[in-house]
Scaffold this motif. Structure first.
Motif, mmCIF file in Angstrom:
data_model
loop_
_atom_site.group_PDB
_atom_site.id
_atom_site.type_symbol
_atom_site.label_atom_id
_atom_site.label_comp_id
_atom_site.label_asym_id
_atom_site.label_seq_id
_atom_site.Cartn_x
_atom_site.Cartn_y
_atom_site.Cartn_z
ATOM 1 N N ALA A 96 19.892 -3.035 0.984
ATOM 2 C CA ALA A 96 19.361 -1.961 0.140
ATOM 3 C C ALA A 96 19.481 -0.613 0.833
ATOM 4 N N GLU A 97 19.188 -0.568 2.140
ATOM 5 C CA GLU A 97 19.290 0.683 2.894
ATOM 6 C C GLU A 97 20.724 1.196 2.888
ATOM 7 N N ALA A 98 21.683 0.290 3.028
ATOM 8 C CA ALA A 98 23.092 0.703 3.048
ATOM 9 C C ALA A 98 23.509 1.307 1.710
ATOM 10 N N ARG A 99 22.863 0.872 0.626
ATOM 11 C CA ARG A 99 23.202 1.385 -0.706
ATOM 12 C C ARG A 99 22.236 2.482 -1.173
ATOM 13 N N ARG A 100 21.324 2.898 -0.272
ATOM 14 C CA ARG A 100 20.332 3.943 -0.576
ATOM 15 C C ARG A 100 19.477 3.570 -1.782
ATOM 16 N N ILE A 101 18.982 2.343 -1.739
ATOM 17 C CA ILE A 101 18.073 1.843 -2.767
ATOM 18 C C ILE A 101 16.719 1.592 -2.104
ATOM 19 N N TRP A 102 15.668 2.125 -2.695
ATOM 20 C CA TRP A 102 14.336 1.893 -2.149
ATOM 21 C C TRP A 102 14.003 0.414 -2.223
ATOM 22 N N CYS A 103 13.481 -0.102 -1.077
ATOM 23 C CA CYS A 103 13.192 -1.529 -0.975
ATOM 24 C C CYS A 103 11.874 -1.741 -0.238
ATOM 25 N N VAL A 104 11.039 -2.641 -0.785
ATOM 26 C CA VAL A 104 9.818 -3.061 -0.102
ATOM 27 C C VAL A 104 10.109 -4.359 0.636
ATOM 28 N N ASN A 105 9.962 -4.315 1.957
ATOM 29 C CA ASN A 105 10.180 -5.493 2.793
ATOM 30 C C ASN A 105 8.823 -6.143 3.045
ATOM 31 N N ALA A 106 8.525 -7.215 2.342
ATOM 32 C CA ALA A 106 7.207 -7.841 2.431
ATOM 33 C C ALA A 106 6.948 -8.477 3.787
ATOM 34 N N SER A 107 7.987 -8.760 4.547
ATOM 35 C CA SER A 107 7.821 -9.430 5.836
ATOM 36 C C SER A 107 7.546 -8.465 6.982
ATOM 37 N N ASP A 108 7.866 -7.183 6.816
ATOM 38 C CA ASP A 108 7.734 -6.223 7.924
ATOM 39 C C ASP A 108 7.419 -4.845 7.348
ATOM 40 N N HIS A 109 6.134 -4.546 7.210
ATOM 41 C CA HIS A 109 5.784 -3.271 6.582
ATOM 42 C C HIS A 109 6.190 -2.087 7.434
ATOM 43 N N GLU A 110 6.233 -2.266 8.760
ATOM 44 C CA GLU A 110 6.622 -1.150 9.621
ATOM 45 C C GLU A 110 8.083 -0.758 9.405
ATOM 46 N N ALA A 111 8.942 -1.745 9.115
ATOM 47 C CA ALA A 111 10.365 -1.465 8.916
ATOM 48 C C ALA A 111 10.706 -1.225 7.455
ATOM 49 N N SER A 112 9.722 -1.331 6.590
ATOM 50 C CA SER A 112 9.995 -1.218 5.168
ATOM 51 C C SER A 112 10.200 0.233 4.757
ATOM 52 N N ALA A 113 11.189 0.476 3.888
ATOM 53 C CA ALA A 113 11.450 1.832 3.404
ATOM 54 C C ALA A 113 10.415 2.280 2.386
ATOM 55 N N ALA A 114 9.702 1.324 1.769
ATOM 56 C CA ALA A 114 8.677 1.647 0.778
ATOM 57 C C ALA A 114 7.543 0.649 0.911
ATOM 58 N N TRP A 115 6.359 1.088 0.520
ATOM 59 C CA TRP A 115 5.195 0.214 0.551
ATOM 60 C C TRP A 115 4.666 0.032 -0.868
ATOM 61 N N THR A 116 4.129 -1.165 -1.129
ATOM 62 C CA THR A 116 3.473 -1.410 -2.401
ATOM 63 C C THR A 116 1.975 -1.187 -2.217
ATOM 64 N N PRO A 117 1.394 -0.232 -2.921
ATOM 65 C CA PRO A 117 -0.034 0.039 -2.749
ATOM 66 C C PRO A 117 -0.894 -0.977 -3.487
ATOM 67 N N ALA A 118 -2.180 -0.985 -3.163
ATOM 68 C CA ALA A 118 -3.153 -1.714 -3.963
ATOM 69 C C ALA A 118 -3.454 -0.862 -5.194
ATOM 70 N N VAL A 119 -3.375 -1.460 -6.379
ATOM 71 C CA VAL A 119 -3.417 -0.693 -7.625
ATOM 72 C C VAL A 119 -4.555 -1.185 -8.515
ATOM 73 N N ALA A 120 -5.211 -0.238 -9.162
ATOM 74 C CA ALA A 120 -6.188 -0.543 -10.213
ATOM 75 C C ALA A 120 -5.990 0.468 -11.330
ATOM 76 N N VAL A 121 -6.339 0.061 -12.545
ATOM 77 C CA VAL A 121 -6.202 0.937 -13.709
ATOM 78 C C VAL A 121 -7.561 1.067 -14.385
ATOM 79 N N VAL A 122 -7.995 2.296 -14.577
ATOM 80 C CA VAL A 122 -9.228 2.598 -15.297
ATOM 81 C C VAL A 122 -8.866 3.589 -16.397
ATOM 82 N N ASP A 123 -9.032 3.179 -17.655
ATOM 83 C CA ASP A 123 -8.537 3.970 -18.777
ATOM 84 C C ASP A 123 -7.050 4.224 -18.563
#
Length: 425
Positions: A96-123
């Motif tokens: 993904a990095e070679a193709r410039r695509i944002w990618c979340v690496n679930a195995s290594d957050h330090e090396a990940s280009a993006a992080w998935t946050p904890a999400v909640a929806v209110v209204d």
């Protein structure tokens, strides 16, 4: 990666292709979230958990049951790895990095280009929390913020008019029961709607302190009444609610107690609906029950009373059961107390029936006066009892910790049968 390295943003993935690599529960949760965002999701995994198979069977995503190939990244806007195998996740992230695509690496957050946050929806508010790569910390913070929004502790009110639907005439009215006056006794829903309001039409007996927490540009329209003095007639209150809602405002009619218990909420709701205004009714803790409880008086109690009647002090009392084991609750009854006591006496209620008056229930200046049907009017006059007050008539007053010792002629616990009552000497 330090937290300072992150630039928070939000992706709009509606209709865009997204790749999820992995077939376990984490991959299923991520796929579900991406589907909720409107993405076109492809999942690549040799084996898929039941949740992913169900989504695929429903036609909500494409499932390819095989090993990952580098060509899978072609055309993707976003990639999520969740294989549980660090080597595979690292390979996907590198492609993904070679193709410039944002990618979340679930195995290594330090090396990940993006992080998935904890999400909640209110209204229509979406809360996303990153916490230095610590997912449990992020979830705890997310939950705390979501709870504060749900309860009205954080402002949820809109300040920018949306281009899709917020036009003049699209306002609403909420009839909110504020309880007996203590700010902690309004419902969570009522507190939340108050925090979202543009206009508050306020009664005298609602939780007044909450008005000081409103945003400076929220208008408060005072329509409070006192016995015999109605500076804003009910017809005018009805008109205010409709006019403000038709102007596109979120209107909260903040009442004391419950809107539908001697609060004229039914009239207000009917008036609004007849004029095409959306109405929500939020129940409140009625003072008829809560204020006696503030003085330790239950309106029903095992062995003492199985039912109760709630009337105003202006109502004819001849039809109310005249028995000490049927509790009578008078609202707005101080001015008519002597006449009400006489009416109940004529109906057959003994002069020795206990009576309790609770003024300003749950407030710092709460006061309790206890006597009998034959003495209470003189006691109230001597003490200067005044509204707001709730009057309780019946044997349940004996349970109150404020009752004099000679009232307590039996065991009133609920863990053993009540002993027969012995008349006071």
């Amino acid at each position: 990666m330090a937290i300072q390295d992150i630039y928070p943003t939000a992706l709009r993935l509606l209709g865009r292709p997204v790749l999820v690599v992995g077939g376990g529960p984490v991959a299923a949760r991520r796929a579900k979230g991406l589907l909720d965002a409107g993405a076109r999701v492809t999942v690549v995994a040799p084996l898929a958990c039941p949740a992913l198979n169900e989504l695929a069977d429903a036609g909500l995503l494409e499932l390819q049951p095989r090993q990952y190939r580098p060509s899978d990244t072609d055309g993707a806007w976003f990639i999520q790895t969740a294989t549980g195998d660090p080597d595979v996740d690292t390979k996907v992230a590198a492609d993904a990095e070679a193709r410039r695509i944002w990618c979340v690496n679930a195995s290594d957050h330090e090396a990940s280009a993006a992080w998935t946050p904890a999400v909640a929806v209110v209204d229509d508010v979406k809360i996303a929390v990153n916490a230095g790569g610590d997912p449990r910390r992020a979830m705890a913070l997310r939950d705390a913020v979501a709870t504060a929004l749900e309860t009205g502790d954080l402002p949820l009110r809109r300040h920018r008019v949306s281009g899709t639907g917020a036009t003049a005439g699209a306002g609403s009215v909420a009839l909110v029961g504020g309880g007996p006056g203590d700010t902690g006794l309004i419902t969570v829903r009522g507190r939340r709607l108050l925090g979202q309001s543009d206009v508050v039409v306020a009664d005298r007996l609602g939780p007044r302190e909450l008005l000081t927490e409103l945003a400076p540009d929220v208008r408060v329209i005072e329509v409070g009444k006192t016995p015999g003095h109605h500076p804003v007639p009910q017809a005018q209150i009805n008109k205010i609610l409709v006019d403000e809602a038709l102007a596109g405002h979120r209107v909260v009619r903040l009442k004391g107690g419950d809107p539908y218990v001697l609060g004229r909420g039914g009239e207000e709701a009917e008036f609004c609906r007849q004029r095409g205004v959306e109405v929500e009714v939020v129940p409140g803790v009625t003072s008829a029950i809560s204020v006696p409880a503030a003085a330790g008086i239950p309106v029903t109690h095992r062995g003492l009373a199985k039912g109760f009647s709630v009337v105003t002090g202006h109502e004819e009392l001849s039809d109310v059961p005249a028995r000490a084991d049927h509790t009578v609750i008078l609202l707005m009854g101080v001015g008519q107390l002597r006449g009400s006591a006489a009416s109940l006496g004529r109906a057959g209620l003994p002069a020795g029936t206990p009576v309790g008056i609770v003024e300003n229930g749950y407030l710092p200046n709460q006061r309790v006066t206890i006597g009998t049907l034959g003495t209470i009017a003189d006691q109230a006059e001597a003490a200067g009892v005044a509204n707001p007050a709730v009057i309780v008539i019946g044997d349940v007053v004996r349970v109150s910790p404020f009752a004099p010792p000679h009232f307590k002629t039996a065991d009133y616990s609920t863990t053993s049968p009540n002993a027969p009552r012995v008349p006071a000497r």
